[in-house]
Enzyme design. Structure first.
Site, mmCIF file in Angstrom:
data_model
loop_
_atom_site.group_PDB
_atom_site.id
_atom_site.type_symbol
_atom_site.label_atom_id
_atom_site.label_comp_id
_atom_site.label_asym_id
_atom_site.label_seq_id
_atom_site.Cartn_x
_atom_site.Cartn_y
_atom_site.Cartn_z
ATOM 1 N N ILE A 10 155.654 18.581 59.098
ATOM 2 C CA ILE A 10 154.522 18.726 59.346
ATOM 3 C C ILE A 10 152.919 19.553 58.605
ATOM 4 O O ILE A 10 152.200 19.449 58.269
ATOM 5 C CB ILE A 10 154.326 19.038 60.591
ATOM 6 C CG1 ILE A 10 154.365 18.571 61.868
ATOM 7 C CG2 ILE A 10 152.791 19.098 61.201
ATOM 8 C CD1 ILE A 10 154.801 18.092 63.161
ATOM 9 N N ILE B 95 157.696 13.891 66.057
ATOM 10 C CA ILE B 95 157.329 13.377 65.080
ATOM 11 C C ILE B 95 157.968 13.424 63.983
ATOM 12 O O ILE B 95 159.872 14.288 63.951
ATOM 13 C CB ILE B 95 156.420 14.595 64.383
ATOM 14 C CG1 ILE B 95 155.077 14.771 64.754
ATOM 15 C CG2 ILE B 95 156.234 13.968 62.983
ATOM 16 C CD1 ILE B 95 154.406 13.618 65.424
ATOM 17 N N THR C 128 160.069 14.252 61.002
ATOM 18 C CA THR C 128 159.928 14.889 60.186
ATOM 19 C C THR C 128 161.121 14.879 59.374
ATOM 20 O O THR C 128 161.959 13.507 59.809
ATOM 21 C CB THR C 128 159.944 16.381 59.633
ATOM 22 O OG1 THR C 128 160.940 16.181 60.948
ATOM 23 C CG2 THR C 128 158.149 16.571 60.972
ATOM 24 N N LYS D 145 155.265 26.317 73.574
ATOM 25 C CA LYS D 145 154.063 25.629 73.239
ATOM 26 C C LYS D 145 153.223 26.082 74.390
ATOM 27 O O LYS D 145 151.848 25.859 73.628
ATOM 28 C CB LYS D 145 154.742 24.326 72.916
ATOM 29 C CG LYS D 145 155.274 24.378 71.912
ATOM 30 C CD LYS D 145 154.918 25.202 70.782
ATOM 31 C CE LYS D 145 155.084 24.851 69.480
ATOM 32 N NZ LYS D 145 155.300 24.901 67.775
ATOM 33 N N ASN E 38 151.656 27.254 62.089
ATOM 34 C CA ASN E 38 152.237 26.003 62.578
ATOM 35 C C ASN E 38 153.465 26.241 62.225
ATOM 36 O O ASN E 38 154.465 25.084 62.992
ATOM 37 C CB ASN E 38 152.613 24.992 61.231
ATOM 38 C CG ASN E 38 152.748 23.627 60.633
ATOM 39 O OD1 ASN E 38 152.852 22.840 61.814
ATOM 40 N ND2 ASN E 38 153.502 23.903 60.085
ATOM 41 N N TYR F 223 161.074 26.255 74.163
ATOM 42 C CA TYR F 223 160.081 25.617 73.859
ATOM 43 C C TYR F 223 158.842 25.734 74.906
ATOM 44 O O TYR F 223 157.712 26.011 73.875
ATOM 45 C CB TYR F 223 161.146 24.831 72.417
ATOM 46 C CG TYR F 223 160.013 23.686 71.942
ATOM 47 C CD1 TYR F 223 160.364 24.151 70.455
ATOM 48 C CD2 TYR F 223 159.710 23.372 71.856
ATOM 49 C CE1 TYR F 223 159.274 23.684 69.912
ATOM 50 C CE2 TYR F 223 158.448 22.199 71.257
ATOM 51 C CZ TYR F 223 158.616 22.366 70.293
ATOM 52 O OH TYR F 223 157.946 21.602 69.198
ATOM 53 N N SER G 75 152.233 21.983 71.335
ATOM 54 C CA SER G 75 153.045 20.611 70.650
ATOM 55 C C SER G 75 153.043 19.999 72.666
ATOM 56 O O SER G 75 152.180 20.704 73.307
ATOM 57 C CB SER G 75 154.779 21.513 71.208
ATOM 58 O OG SER G 75 156.007 20.307 71.312
HETATM 59 P P1 NAD Z 1 160.398 21.991 60.228
HETATM 60 O O1 NAD Z 1 161.919 22.262 60.936
HETATM 61 O O2 NAD Z 1 160.708 20.774 59.151
HETATM 62 O O3 NAD Z 1 159.916 22.970 59.307
HETATM 63 C C1 NAD Z 1 159.555 24.411 59.537
HETATM 64 C C2 NAD Z 1 158.747 24.706 58.258
HETATM 65 O O4 NAD Z 1 158.648 26.216 59.151
HETATM 66 C C3 NAD Z 1 160.389 25.341 57.636
HETATM 67 O O5 NAD Z 1 159.662 24.957 56.191
HETATM 68 C C4 NAD Z 1 160.520 26.434 57.909
HETATM 69 O O6 NAD Z 1 161.303 27.189 56.642
HETATM 70 C C5 NAD Z 1 159.553 27.564 58.546
HETATM 71 N N1 NAD Z 1 159.860 28.622 59.157
HETATM 72 C C6 NAD Z 1 161.111 28.806 60.650
HETATM 73 N N2 NAD Z 1 160.713 30.249 61.134
HETATM 74 C C7 NAD Z 1 159.786 30.723 59.978
HETATM 75 C C8 NAD Z 1 159.292 32.025 59.522
HETATM 76 N N3 NAD Z 1 159.880 32.863 60.972
HETATM 77 N N4 NAD Z 1 158.282 32.498 58.859
HETATM 78 C C9 NAD Z 1 157.824 31.450 58.147
HETATM 79 N N5 NAD Z 1 158.390 30.580 57.776
HETATM 80 C C10 NAD Z 1 158.710 29.735 59.456
HETATM 81 O O7 NAD Z 1 159.482 21.661 61.767
HETATM 82 P P2 NAD Z 1 158.638 20.382 61.677
HETATM 83 O O8 NAD Z 1 159.104 19.215 63.029
HETATM 84 O O9 NAD Z 1 157.381 20.211 60.719
HETATM 85 O O10 NAD Z 1 157.255 21.262 62.432
HETATM 86 C C11 NAD Z 1 156.453 22.220 62.676
HETATM 87 C C12 NAD Z 1 155.672 22.473 63.855
HETATM 88 O O11 NAD Z 1 155.558 21.908 64.662
HETATM 89 C C13 NAD Z 1 156.471 23.589 64.942
HETATM 90 O O12 NAD Z 1 156.219 24.605 65.190
HETATM 91 C C14 NAD Z 1 157.267 22.433 65.760
HETATM 92 O O13 NAD Z 1 157.522 23.303 67.366
HETATM 93 C C15 NAD Z 1 156.012 21.614 66.278
HETATM 94 N N6 NAD Z 1 156.263 20.158 66.650
HETATM 95 C C16 NAD Z 1 156.887 19.665 65.956
HETATM 96 C C17 NAD Z 1 157.672 18.211 66.416
HETATM 97 C C18 NAD Z 1 158.019 17.222 65.914
HETATM 98 O O14 NAD Z 1 158.423 16.608 66.631
HETATM 99 N N7 NAD Z 1 158.741 17.331 64.660
HETATM 100 C C19 NAD Z 1 157.001 17.974 67.850
HETATM 101 C C20 NAD Z 1 155.893 18.499 68.316
HETATM 102 C C21 NAD Z 1 155.694 20.254 67.590
#
Ligand code: NAD
Length: 258
Positions: free
Chosen positions: A23, A196, A198, A167, A96, A163, A148
């Site tokens: 995201i 989402i 990804t 959130k 994020n 989680y 979220s």
């Molecule tokens: P993802 O795992 O694909 O990407 C997350 C990124 O964050 C990675 O590049 C990782 O290296 C980085 N990261 C993790 N911990 C870190 C830290 N301590 N310091 C710096 N970087 C760090 O995740 P995503 O699905 O893209 O999710 C992004 C955000 O969106 C998150 O907060 C997640 O909770 C939220 N979210 C995701 C979804 C979903 O369905 N994918 C839905 C709702 C919310």
């Protein structure tokens, strides 16, 4: 100025945490497409470098990569200073970075609980306050946090109490900062995505049965795409959103409506 011009981010500078992939990569791309210079902030520096290069080539904007573990106060402080130094200012940021840990509550260790609160909530406090201090002293800005739909509902069937709690905390932190800073030119909002698809989620074999169950529950019958979050974050970062603060934007294809 017309509304479409107001939604452009030409001349603005910002950063996205957790932007190496998923995201965050997509919202960083959106900011750059709208005209902003952007820092790709991630603990995975190698991937962040590749992502920054790719977005710079696609958009022609200045896009830099910065290594930062957002749970480490000293690193967050240094990261914000580095964004200001390398991009020449800070007008918006998207906090994020986040992780998911699924475990039944009675089996979840205290270490797992603390980890998820640290990465998903404490990091947002650090990112927002270090970015906020700069913005408060330098003409204002816009902060966007990734919450979220899990801050609104309890997802099933997977157990994820930590989680969900993290959130919900992000949303209330967002509102608290928005009120404190409302007269000081710093707006703070959150986005609450539904499921989402990804790269990581779509590639995970073990998630396929879960995805089928989620899709069966979803009014649209599908996951969202990361690019379907691009419009809302550009709006929030832009001068079209000057009266929008303390809000949470659910983008979930109506998943939480019933
Ligand atoms: P993802 O795992 O694909 O990407 C997350 C990124 O964050 C990675 O590049 C990782 O290296 C980085 N990261 C993790 N911990 C870190 C830290 N301590 N310091 C710096 N970087 C760090 O995740 P995503 O699905 O893209 O999710 C992004 C955000 O969106 C998150 O907060 C997640 O909770 C939220 N979210 C995701 C979804 C979903 O369905 N994918 C839905 C709702 C919310």
């Amino acid at each position: 100025m017309g509304i479409i011009e107001k939604m452009r981010l030409d001349g603005k500078k910002g950063f996205v945490t957790g932007a190496a992939r998923g995201i965050g990569k997509c919202t960083a791309t959106a900011f750059a497409q709208a005209g902003a210079d952007v820092a790709i902030v991630d603990m995975d520096y190698e991937t962040a470098v590749v992502t920054a290069k790719q977005i710079a080539e696609e958009t022609g904007r200045k896009v830099i990569a910065l290594k930062c573990d957002v749970t480490d106060e000293a690193q967050v402080k240094e990261m914000v200073e580095e964004v200001v130094k390398q991009l020449g200012g800070l007008d918006f940021c998207h906090a994020n970075a986040g992780i998911a840990i699924n475990a039944p509550a009675e089996e979840m260790t205290y270490a797992q609980w603390k980890k998820i609160i640290d990465v998903n909530l404490n990091s947002v406090f650090l990112t927002d306050t270090y970015a906020g201090r700069y913005m408060l002293a330098n003409g204002g800005g816009s902060i966007i946090n990734t919450a979220s739909m899990s801050g609104h509902i309890v997802n099933v069937p997977q157990p994820q109490c930590g989680y969900n709690a993290s959130k919900a905390g992000v949303m209330q932190l967002t509102k608290s900062l928005a009120v404190e800073w409302a007269k000081k030119g710093v707006r703070v909002n959150s986005i609450s995505p539904g499921y989402i698809g990804t790269e990581l989620i779509m590639a995970a074999e073990h998630l396929k049965p879960l995805i089928e169950q989620w899709n069966a529950m979803a009014p649209m019958g599908r996951l969202g795409k990361p690019e379907e979050l691009m419009g809302v974050v550009v709006y929030l970062a832009s001068d079209a959103a000057t009266f929008t603060t303390g809000s949470d934007f659910i983008v979930d294809g109506a998943f939480t409506c019933f």
